[in-house]
Design a protein around this motif. Structure first.
Motif, PDB file in Angstrom:
ATOM      1  N   GLU A 218      34.359  43.070  47.034  1.00  0.00           N
ATOM      2  CA  GLU A 218      33.754  43.818  45.932  1.00  0.00           C
ATOM      3  C   GLU A 218      33.189  42.910  44.849  1.00  0.00           C
ATOM      4  O   GLU A 218      32.426  43.357  43.996  1.00  0.00           O
ATOM      5  CB  GLU A 218      34.799  44.757  45.319  1.00  0.00           C
ATOM      6  N   ARG A 219      33.554  41.623  44.871  1.00  0.00           N
ATOM      7  CA  ARG A 219      33.110  40.705  43.831  1.00  0.00           C
ATOM      8  C   ARG A 219      31.710  40.184  44.112  1.00  0.00           C
ATOM      9  O   ARG A 219      31.275  40.068  45.259  1.00  0.00           O
ATOM     10  CB  ARG A 219      34.075  39.521  43.724  1.00  0.00           C
ATOM     11  N   LEU A 220      30.993  39.861  43.036  1.00  0.00           N
ATOM     12  CA  LEU A 220      29.669  39.267  43.156  1.00  0.00           C
ATOM     13  C   LEU A 220      29.693  37.765  42.948  1.00  0.00           C
ATOM     14  O   LEU A 220      28.749  37.070  43.318  1.00  0.00           O
ATOM     15  CB  LEU A 220      28.721  39.915  42.130  1.00  0.00           C
ATOM     16  N   ASP A 221      30.775  37.256  42.349  1.00  0.00           N
ATOM     17  CA  ASP A 221      30.881  35.824  42.033  1.00  0.00           C
ATOM     18  C   ASP A 221      31.765  35.114  43.047  1.00  0.00           C
ATOM     19  O   ASP A 221      32.697  34.397  42.693  1.00  0.00           O
ATOM     20  CB  ASP A 221      31.446  35.627  40.633  1.00  0.00           C
ATOM     21  N   THR A 222      31.496  35.273  44.325  1.00  0.00           N
ATOM     22  CA  THR A 222      32.334  34.694  45.364  1.00  0.00           C
ATOM     23  C   THR A 222      31.484  34.189  46.516  1.00  0.00           C
ATOM     24  O   THR A 222      30.391  34.708  46.779  1.00  0.00           O
ATOM     25  CB  THR A 222      33.343  35.734  45.891  1.00  0.00           C
ATOM     26  N   HIS A 223      31.992  33.167  47.174  1.00  0.00           N
ATOM     27  CA  HIS A 223      31.353  32.664  48.393  1.00  0.00           C
ATOM     28  C   HIS A 223      32.025  33.242  49.641  1.00  0.00           C
ATOM     29  O   HIS A 223      31.706  32.841  50.761  1.00  0.00           O
ATOM     30  CB  HIS A 223      31.413  31.138  48.432  1.00  0.00           C
ATOM     31  N   HIS A 224      32.977  34.142  49.430  1.00  0.00           N
ATOM     32  CA  HIS A 224      33.691  34.791  50.540  1.00  0.00           C
ATOM     33  C   HIS A 224      34.308  33.757  51.479  1.00  0.00           C
ATOM     34  O   HIS A 224      34.205  33.862  52.699  1.00  0.00           O
ATOM     35  CB  HIS A 224      32.746  35.724  51.316  1.00  0.00           C
ATOM     36  N   ASP A 225      34.953  32.772  50.871  1.00  0.00           N
ATOM     37  CA  ASP A 225      35.526  31.653  51.615  1.00  0.00           C
ATOM     38  C   ASP A 225      37.050  31.680  51.496  1.00  0.00           C
ATOM     39  O   ASP A 225      37.598  31.947  50.424  1.00  0.00           O
ATOM     40  CB  ASP A 225      34.977  30.335  51.060  1.00  0.00           C
ATOM     41  N   MET A 226      37.728  31.382  52.591  1.00  0.00           N
ATOM     42  CA  MET A 226      39.192  31.409  52.565  1.00  0.00           C
ATOM     43  C   MET A 226      39.747  30.370  51.588  1.00  0.00           C
ATOM     44  O   MET A 226      40.566  30.680  50.732  1.00  0.00           O
ATOM     45  CB  MET A 226      39.752  31.154  53.969  1.00  0.00           C
ATOM     46  N   GLY A 227      39.298  29.129  51.722  1.00  0.00           N
ATOM     47  CA  GLY A 227      39.816  28.079  50.855  1.00  0.00           C
ATOM     48  C   GLY A 227      39.276  28.143  49.447  1.00  0.00           C
ATOM     49  O   GLY A 227      39.982  27.842  48.487  1.00  0.00           O
ATOM     50  N   GLY A 228      38.007  28.538  49.303  1.00  0.00           N
ATOM     51  CA  GLY A 228      37.384  28.533  47.993  1.00  0.00           C
ATOM     52  C   GLY A 228      37.646  29.763  47.156  1.00  0.00           C
ATOM     53  O   GLY A 228      37.559  29.709  45.924  1.00  0.00           O
ATOM     54  N   ASP A 229      37.996  30.903  47.803  1.00  0.00           N
ATOM     55  CA  ASP A 229      38.140  32.157  47.067  1.00  0.00           C
ATOM     56  C   ASP A 229      39.476  32.861  47.303  1.00  0.00           C
ATOM     57  O   ASP A 229      40.128  33.282  46.344  1.00  0.00           O
ATOM     58  CB  ASP A 229      36.990  33.104  47.438  1.00  0.00           C
ATOM     59  N   ILE A 230      39.883  33.002  48.553  1.00  0.00           N
ATOM     60  CA  ILE A 230      41.098  33.780  48.839  1.00  0.00           C
ATOM     61  C   ILE A 230      42.356  33.029  48.393  1.00  0.00           C
ATOM     62  O   ILE A 230      43.236  33.602  47.737  1.00  0.00           O
ATOM     63  CB  ILE A 230      41.183  34.122  50.334  1.00  0.00           C
ATOM     64  N   ILE A 231      42.448  31.746  48.712  1.00  0.00           N
ATOM     65  CA  ILE A 231      43.635  30.994  48.286  1.00  0.00           C
ATOM     66  C   ILE A 231      43.729  30.910  46.762  1.00  0.00           C
ATOM     67  O   ILE A 231      44.813  31.148  46.192  1.00  0.00           O
ATOM     68  CB  ILE A 231      43.661  29.600  48.948  1.00  0.00           C
ATOM     69  N   PRO A 232      42.645  30.590  46.027  1.00  0.00           N
ATOM     70  CA  PRO A 232      42.750  30.627  44.565  1.00  0.00           C
ATOM     71  C   PRO A 232      43.169  31.994  44.026  1.00  0.00           C
ATOM     72  O   PRO A 232      43.851  32.068  42.992  1.00  0.00           O
ATOM     73  CB  PRO A 232      41.331  30.251  44.108  1.00  0.00           C
ATOM     74  N   TYR A 233      42.786  33.069  44.692  1.00  0.00           N
ATOM     75  CA  TYR A 233      43.217  34.419  44.298  1.00  0.00           C
ATOM     76  C   TYR A 233      44.744  34.499  44.281  1.00  0.00           C
ATOM     77  O   TYR A 233      45.351  35.008  43.328  1.00  0.00           O
ATOM     78  CB  TYR A 233      42.618  35.433  45.277  1.00  0.00           C
TER      79      TYR A 233
END
Length: 414
Positions: A218-233
């Motif tokens: 749902e986010r617009l400010d994401t690269h939809h990356d496991m390491g770059g987005d999901i883990i920081p979440y």
């Protein structure tokens, strides 16, 4: 306590631009390695040896040879409900292909909903290592974390090349920060000259992963990356744990290769990983039969070293020779030869990697080179001795001077 139900997801859609020209006609996980294997065989063997037998492989880029390899090699018992399934991008969640590694899983949520696992193991398909994932899963469950990241110790000077894990000093098992390729990072308390680098292997509690993927979509400010987005979440929520790879104990491992892990994302690292295999005491031991690396083996005859027509001996030193290799009056040293390679009389191959069905003509010389499959080197030709000549002939030459020929690339005499 009942055993947790685990689904393994292998991310195998990578384009592998830094491995060009080896990835010009195949996905990165399908690149041959160590003569008989494909890179993906290491990821799949680790999962199977860990007794995780429900595996989906998410593919996208030039996946035909990868899909074929999986279908011909990785056949598990359907009667027992086990499988290794190759799953291409299907546009299940909108009219787009995979937008990143997290989006690949998001677009494949039907696989998780169908299997209903308690735990989801997510790993890459392009690293060389041995790892018992059941040990990581057990530690993840015991920690109570929503996500766990496998970490390998690396020299501090390489911090700008990896995703860096910084732990909470008050609770070293928890991740305080996850930073992509920083210029510097603090050393470890017990090893000041090292830091923890992400291996790209993750364990998630299923409900938490589903929630994170939905939020990311749902986010617009994401690269939809496991390491770059999901883990920081998960890090920002205080729900991410670290698993130190040095704690992993694989049967049959020796001191030399116990914590071996190699990212083969560049031509030079791919070459160096091959050179690790051929030392008298190899940095990575292919011959650990307690934790085998599985693959589809050729029906070719055994390798042989024979005298040439003039009586010159065929010799090989410190090398790996796969099935079907014939060295007829030639010389091979410090090299890895894949299936059905032929080295003719008087030819000299040194410090090189030769893939399937490479032919080396009489008197030819090959030095510090990677030759992809079906390359034919004519009699008297040289490769790897003159970088300027190699570039002029259209060969790739790395900054370190490694010469690389693509699949079937023509070699002309100067």
């Amino acid at each position: 306590m009942p055993q947790k139900k685990v689904l393994a997801v292998v991310l195998a859609g990578g384009e592998g631009k830094r491995l060009m020209p080896l990835t010009a006609d195949r996905a990165k996980p399908a690149v041959p390695f160590a003569g008989s294997y494909r890179l993906i065989d290491f990821a799949l063997s680790n999962l199977v040896n860990s007794h995780y037998l429900k595996i989906v492989v998410l593919t996208q880029y030039k996946s035909h040879s990868l899909d074929r390899h999986i279908s011909e090699t990785w056949r598990l018992s359907a009667a027992l409900g086990n499988y290794v399934a190759s799953v291409p991008a299907q546009q299940r969640r909108g009219k787009s292909w995979f937008l990143g590694s997290a989006n690949a899983i998001y677009q494949s949520l039907n696989l998780i909903h169908d299997e209903k696992p308690d735990i989801v193991v997510v790993i890459g398909a392009d690293h060389v290592y041995r790892m018992d994932f059941s040990q990581m899963v057990a530690e993840h469950v015991a920690s109570g974390a929503a996500a766990s990241v496998a970490a390998v110790r690396q020299p501090l000077k390489l911090a700008d090349q990896f995703g860096v894990i910084e732990t909470d000093p008050r609770n070293p098992s928890r991740i305080q920060a996850f930073v992509e390729k920083p210029e510097t990072t603090p050393g470890l308390p017990d090893d000041p000259d090292s830091f923890l680098a992400s291996m790209g292997n993750y364990v998630f509690t299923t409900d938490a992963l589903l929630e994170a993927l939905e939020a990311d979509a749902e986010r617009l400010d994401t690269h939809h990356d496991m390491g770059g987005d999901i883990i920081p979440y998960f890090v920002n929520r205080g729900e991410a744990a670290v698993y130190d790879f040095t704690a992993n104990d694989v049967p049959g491992s020796t001191g030399a290769d116990k914590q071996y892990w190699r990212d083969v994302g560049t031509l030079d690292s791919y070459y160096d990983a091959h050179m690790d295999l051929i030392r008298p005491m190899p940095a990575f031991n292919l011959y650990n039969l307690e934790w085998p690396i599985y693959t589809r083996h050729s029906v070719s005859p055994p390798a042989k070293l024979v005298r040439g027509m003039s009586g010159r001996d065929g010799v090989a030193h410190d090398s790996i020779l796969s099935q079907g290799v014939v060295v007829s009056g030639g010389s091979v040293s410090g090299s890895v030869l894949a299936t059905n390679v032929f080295v003719s009389e008087g030819a000299d191959v040194a410090d090189s990697v030769l893939m399937d069905k490479v032919y080396i003509g009489e008197g030819a010389k090959v030095r510090r080179a990677i030759l992809d499959k079906n390359v034919r080197v004519p009699a008297g030709a040289t490769i790897g001795l003159d970088p300027d000549l190699d570039r002029a002939r259209g060969f790739a030459v790395t900054e370190s001077g490694l010469t690389v020929l693509s699949k079937g690339q023509e070699v002309l005499l100067p």
